[in-house]
Design a protein around this motif. Sequence first.
Motif, PDB file in Angstrom:
ATOM      1  N   GLN A   1      -7.507   0.490  -0.563  1.00  0.00           N
ATOM      2  CA  GLN A   1      -7.782  -0.796   0.086  1.00  0.00           C
ATOM      3  C   GLN A   1      -9.059  -0.703   0.926  1.00  0.00           C
ATOM      4  O   GLN A   1      -9.836  -1.630   0.979  1.00  0.00           O
TER       5      GLN A   1
ATOM      6  N   ASP B   1      -5.458  -1.225  -4.988  1.00  0.00           N
ATOM      7  CA  ASP B   1      -4.886  -1.787  -3.774  1.00  0.00           C
ATOM      8  C   ASP B   1      -5.796  -2.874  -3.194  1.00  0.00           C
ATOM      9  O   ASP B   1      -6.782  -2.573  -2.529  1.00  0.00           O
ATOM     10  N   GLU B   2      -5.469  -4.105  -3.493  1.00  0.00           N
ATOM     11  CA  GLU B   2      -6.259  -5.255  -3.043  1.00  0.00           C
ATOM     12  C   GLU B   2      -7.756  -5.010  -3.168  1.00  0.00           C
ATOM     13  O   GLU B   2      -8.493  -5.139  -2.193  1.00  0.00           O
TER      14      GLU B   2
ATOM     15  N   SER C   1       0.844  -1.210   0.000  1.00  0.00           N
ATOM     16  CA  SER C   1       0.000   0.000   0.000  1.00  0.00           C
ATOM     17  C   SER C   1       0.868   1.245   0.000  1.00  0.00           C
ATOM     18  O   SER C   1       0.590   2.204  -0.735  1.00  0.00           O
TER      19      SER C   1
HETATM   20 MG   LIG Z   1      -2.148  -2.680   2.098  1.00  0.00          MG
END
Ligand SMILES: [Mg+2]
Lengths: 265, 286
Positions: B102, B178-179, B66
């Motif tokens: 995220q 991000d994910e 991140s």
């Molecule tokens: Mg992360």
Amino acid sequence: MANVTFPRALAPRNLLTGAALRRLLGVAALLGGWELVARLGGTRLTPTLDEIAIRVLYDIETGTLLFHAQRTLLLAFSGLAIAVVVGCAVGLLMARSRWAEAALQPLLGATYPIPRLALYPVLILLFGLGAAPKIVLVSLECLYPMALGAYVGARSVTTTQLWLARNVGASWSRTLRDVIVPAALPSMLTGLRAAAPVMLIVIVVTEMIGENRGLGYMIMLARANFEPDGVLAVVAVLAVLGFAFDRAVVLLSRVLVFWERDVRL
Amino acid sequence: MLSSNAAPSGATTMEAITDQPQLRLTGVRKTFHRDRKTVEALRDVSFEVPRGQFLSALGPSGCGKSTMLHIIGGFETATSGSVHLDGKPVTAPGRDRGMMFQQATLFPWKTVQANVAWPLLVDGWKRKHARERARELLATVGLSGFEHSYPAELSGGMRQRAALARTLGLAPDILLMDEPFGALDAQTRELMQEELTRIWQESQLTVIFITHDINEAVFLGDRVLVMGARPGRIIADVEIELDRPRGAHTKRDPKLVEYHNEFWDLIRQEAGPQPSGSRDAGETPS
Ligand SMILES: [Mg+2]
Ligand SMILES: Nc1ncnc2c1ncn2[C@@H]1O[C@H](COP(=O)(O)OP(=O)(O)OP(=O)(O)O)[C@@H](O)[C@H]1O
């Protein structure tokens, strides 16, 4: 991926009314207790509920109640309005600016425990005898819950939400309007809910001190004439007003922060 | 198959001469200081991303994935090193880099459509046009019919679709993700992967996609960066030679399993002697 639908509250009706009844239980016990004392060991000092009710109706009929209540509410809401504007501004500023936080937080913290009612004589000297010192005192008292509410609310904005706004290229004012204020709104309304009863208390107390209008004055007048029913009639009206304001704020919250439906005020 | 850091493969050498990489990280380092403790989140991270590439970055939790994306996005600044986008140093966030965080960032007080339209309105679009564009974007991510729903009324996958639509609305050059599918169940995640592949192929965007799911990284990526933790750094940089267009059939491709095992070994070595998780068995496609 399927369409998600939320089942409406499936609580049976009788449960709901049961809860409503339970809510009334405390009030009913208080009134019942009073009535019992008034009837069994009562003196002129403890008028019964129906005597108080008759006095309320009488005060409404003669127009005195409306006359005084109008004045009280005008001053009270003026003070509250100032507190809402200034309090929200102060709270938002404190939450979003380190400088403002460093400068204002000790100030608010140090002045919070001061009984501001003690400042009333000073305010009279400063603003004269009219409405102004009352309005100022109400706004001073209501400032604290409003500022705190706005501060806590604006602090709840996450870093990612602010980063998103920067990614999008939103200006400072746009971010305030579209991100920070909506996020702070629930907490601001909690502040408003705390401020509403404070507002009533402060305005009535100031009216009990050297005034010839307002609900506080009505109380002092009835006391001077030795009319306990007159005093309690105003108290009953104040109780109803206080309750009504509280419900109004809750209702307002439901409308304004509809997205937090699960949060019960 | 595993090559060392940032060695351009034969196919990209020609391009590199004629066309500079769209994104270049050089010696990026990031240290955080908190409570007198110092965390080295990133150490000497350098790589280049050519235009149009789908780059997956893979790594264990806390390895700085991140942080790396936040630095590219301009939200955080590197302690040392530099990030260049089209030859210009990155100093602040910009609409040229669309970030999908995220954490969920849809505004709960806005409808899905209003959420997607917000960046457009900020950009000065007329209300009517922003609304129309938002509808188009929602259609692209398969969310037609949910324009007037609030985020709380959507499933996790639908919320991520809405967030993707909003990010696409910025018309970015690079998509930083991000994910995005981290919190989704296995089936939804696979559907979203296929959909993202489709959207990417239609748009020809550059994508940097963070995940800690090996199969996801391989299935989506033209190339996978593998990161190690403490300090966060790149331990492998691998071109993925799976045919495109990719789809459900790719998931049964034996080459995918090979990649999976290689990456898994790498991560296991990196993590040191630890009780082996069930990931290996659980996530290898049958
Ligand atoms: Mg992360
Ligand atoms: N603002 C911060 N202050 C202090 N330390 C931080 C901060 N942000 C990240 N870190 C630390 O830097 C390291 C990398 O964090 P980062 O969030 O980039 O990891 P990640 O790879 O994204 O992990 P995950 O897969 O769990 O999301 C972690 O050790 C984290 O504790």
